[in-house]
Design a protein around this motif. Structure first.
Motif, PDB file in Angstrom:
ATOM      1  N   LEU A 132       0.719  -1.128   0.188  1.00 22.39           N
ATOM      2  CA  LEU A 132       0.043  -0.171   0.150  1.00 22.39           C
ATOM      3  C   LEU A 132       0.908   1.200   0.137  1.00 22.39           C
ATOM      4  CD1 LEU A 132      -2.633  -0.977   2.718  1.00 22.39           C
ATOM      5  CD2 LEU A 132      -3.032  -0.645  -0.033  1.00 22.39           C
ATOM      6  N   GLY A 133       1.955   1.346   0.982  1.00 28.77           N
ATOM      7  CA  GLY A 133       2.992   2.415   0.899  1.00 28.77           C
ATOM      8  C   GLY A 133       3.558   2.545  -0.432  1.00 28.77           C
ATOM      9  N   MET A 134       3.999   1.669  -1.077  1.00 25.81           N
ATOM     10  CA  MET A 134       4.566   1.823  -2.575  1.00 25.81           C
ATOM     11  C   MET A 134       3.438   2.611  -3.428  1.00 25.81           C
ATOM     12  SD  MET A 134       7.247   1.759  -4.513  1.00 25.81           S
ATOM     13  CE  MET A 134       8.408   1.025  -3.450  1.00 25.81           C
ATOM     14  N   GLY A 135       2.433   2.054  -3.458  1.00 22.84           N
ATOM     15  CA  GLY A 135       1.425   2.609  -4.315  1.00 22.84           C
ATOM     16  C   GLY A 135       1.149   4.158  -3.954  1.00 22.84           C
ATOM     17  N   PHE A 136       0.854   4.153  -2.591  1.00 21.32           N
ATOM     18  CA  PHE A 136       0.715   5.594  -2.373  1.00 21.32           C
ATOM     19  C   PHE A 136       1.889   6.759  -2.406  1.00 21.32           C
ATOM     20  CE2 PHE A 136      -0.396   9.131   0.866  1.00 21.32           C
ATOM     21  CZ  PHE A 136      -1.633   9.150   0.460  1.00 21.32           C
ATOM     22  N   ALA A 137       3.271   6.149  -2.472  1.00 20.93           N
ATOM     23  CA  ALA A 137       4.487   7.025  -2.892  1.00 20.93           C
ATOM     24  C   ALA A 137       4.362   7.222  -4.322  1.00 20.93           C
ATOM     25  CB  ALA A 137       5.615   6.004  -2.525  1.00 20.93           C
ATOM     26  N   LEU A 138       3.854   6.390  -5.393  1.00 16.57           N
ATOM     27  CA  LEU A 138       3.650   6.790  -6.616  1.00 16.57           C
ATOM     28  C   LEU A 138       2.786   7.960  -6.774  1.00 16.57           C
ATOM     29  CD1 LEU A 138       3.511   3.226  -8.362  1.00 16.57           C
ATOM     30  CD2 LEU A 138       5.576   5.096  -8.451  1.00 16.57           C
ATOM     31  N   ILE A 139       1.729   7.799  -5.802  1.00 15.95           N
ATOM     32  CA  ILE A 139       0.698   9.086  -6.010  1.00 15.95           C
ATOM     33  C   ILE A 139       1.332  10.364  -5.734  1.00 15.95           C
ATOM     34  CG2 ILE A 139      -1.455   9.848  -4.995  1.00 15.95           C
ATOM     35  CD1 ILE A 139      -2.430   6.645  -5.045  1.00 15.95           C
ATOM     36  N   VAL A 140       1.857  10.362  -4.436  1.00 15.52           N
ATOM     37  CA  VAL A 140       2.556  11.206  -3.580  1.00 15.52           C
ATOM     38  C   VAL A 140       3.589  12.061  -4.621  1.00 15.52           C
ATOM     39  CG1 VAL A 140       3.953  12.239  -1.557  1.00 15.52           C
ATOM     40  CG2 VAL A 140       1.889  10.717  -1.384  1.00 15.52           C
ATOM     41  N   ILE A 141       4.438  11.252  -5.168  1.00 16.96           N
ATOM     42  CA  ILE A 141       5.529  11.754  -5.961  1.00 16.96           C
ATOM     43  C   ILE A 141       4.935  12.529  -7.198  1.00 16.96           C
ATOM     44  CG2 ILE A 141       5.926   9.864  -7.677  1.00 16.96           C
ATOM     45  CD1 ILE A 141       8.599  11.900  -5.527  1.00 16.96           C
ATOM     46  N   VAL A 142       3.876  12.329  -7.656  1.00 18.62           N
ATOM     47  CA  VAL A 142       3.289  12.877  -8.793  1.00 18.62           C
ATOM     48  C   VAL A 142       2.564  14.192  -8.242  1.00 18.62           C
ATOM     49  CG1 VAL A 142       1.213  13.019 -10.537  1.00 18.62           C
ATOM     50  CG2 VAL A 142       2.642  10.928 -10.243  1.00 18.62           C
ATOM     51  N   GLY A 143       1.984  14.149  -7.050  1.00 17.87           N
ATOM     52  CA  GLY A 143       1.504  15.323  -6.329  1.00 17.87           C
ATOM     53  C   GLY A 143       2.568  16.414  -6.145  1.00 17.87           C
TER      54      GLY A 143
END
Length: 194
Positions: free
Chosen positions: A183-194
């Protein structure tokens, strides 16, 4: 339907969607300014890859994700296990975790920029902060969910705290830890785009 049919459906459905998208743009139903056709996107992707612009920026983003992920996940696993295995630690830290976790991490980004500047440190820190709580809460749940009978058996056979941790607590919590990491890896991808 056979397994092969399902596989073909899985392959053909995205292709059909792309063809419909292309047709809608070409017929003018969709505005090409807001929905560029897949053919244009693929040509642009190829051009940016050949020029080296895209691989360069992907490498920078991957570096930020990996550093932020490691800085957030390692302490999260340690603190999460401590909270999952020890009621006093959980009672001490849970109010803090419960009050900080719901805050959108992107909303904290201006504060991080204020303290760390616009450089890499702020970008890596927001990734680390964003995944910390996901990994921590999943790890804590893994520790809480362990059957206490295993700990009693380990003590009966003379296992110390370290032995109990390495043979029972950590391996037993691994499924939840890996769930948190995923879950953290998926969220990290979202955050890096943000």
């Amino acid at each position: 339907m056979t397994k092969t049919s399902y596989r073909w459906l899985g392959v053909l459905s995205p292709i059909a969607l792309l063809l419909i998208w292309e047709a809608l743009v070409r017929t003018g139903v969709l505005d090409a300014l807001f929905f560029p056709p897949p053919s244009v996107i693929l040509r642009t992707l190829a051009a940016m890859t050949r020029s080296g612009v895209l691989p360069y920026h992907i490498a920078i983003s991957v570096r930020r994700i990996i550093l932020g992920f490691l800085l957030g996940a390692i302490p999260a696993v340690a603190v999460g296990l401590a909270m999952g295995l020890s009621r006093p630690v959980r009672a001490l830290l849970m109010p803090i975790v419960s009050s900080i976790y719901p805050i959108p991490k992107i909303a904290i980004y201006p504060l991080i920029i204020f303290y760390l500047g616009l450089g890499e440190a702020s970008k890596v820190s927001i990734v680390a902060l964003s995944i910390f709580f996901l990994v921590l809460l999943n790890t804590m749940a893994g520790g809480i969910g362990l059957d206490r009978a295993y700990f009693n058996i380990a003590r009966a056979y003379g296992a110390g705290r370290l032995g109990t941790f390495t043979t029972i607590a950590f391996p037993g919590a691994l499924p939840q830890i890996f769930t948190g990491l995923k879950l953290g890896m998926g969220f990290a991808l979202i955050v890096i785009v943000g």
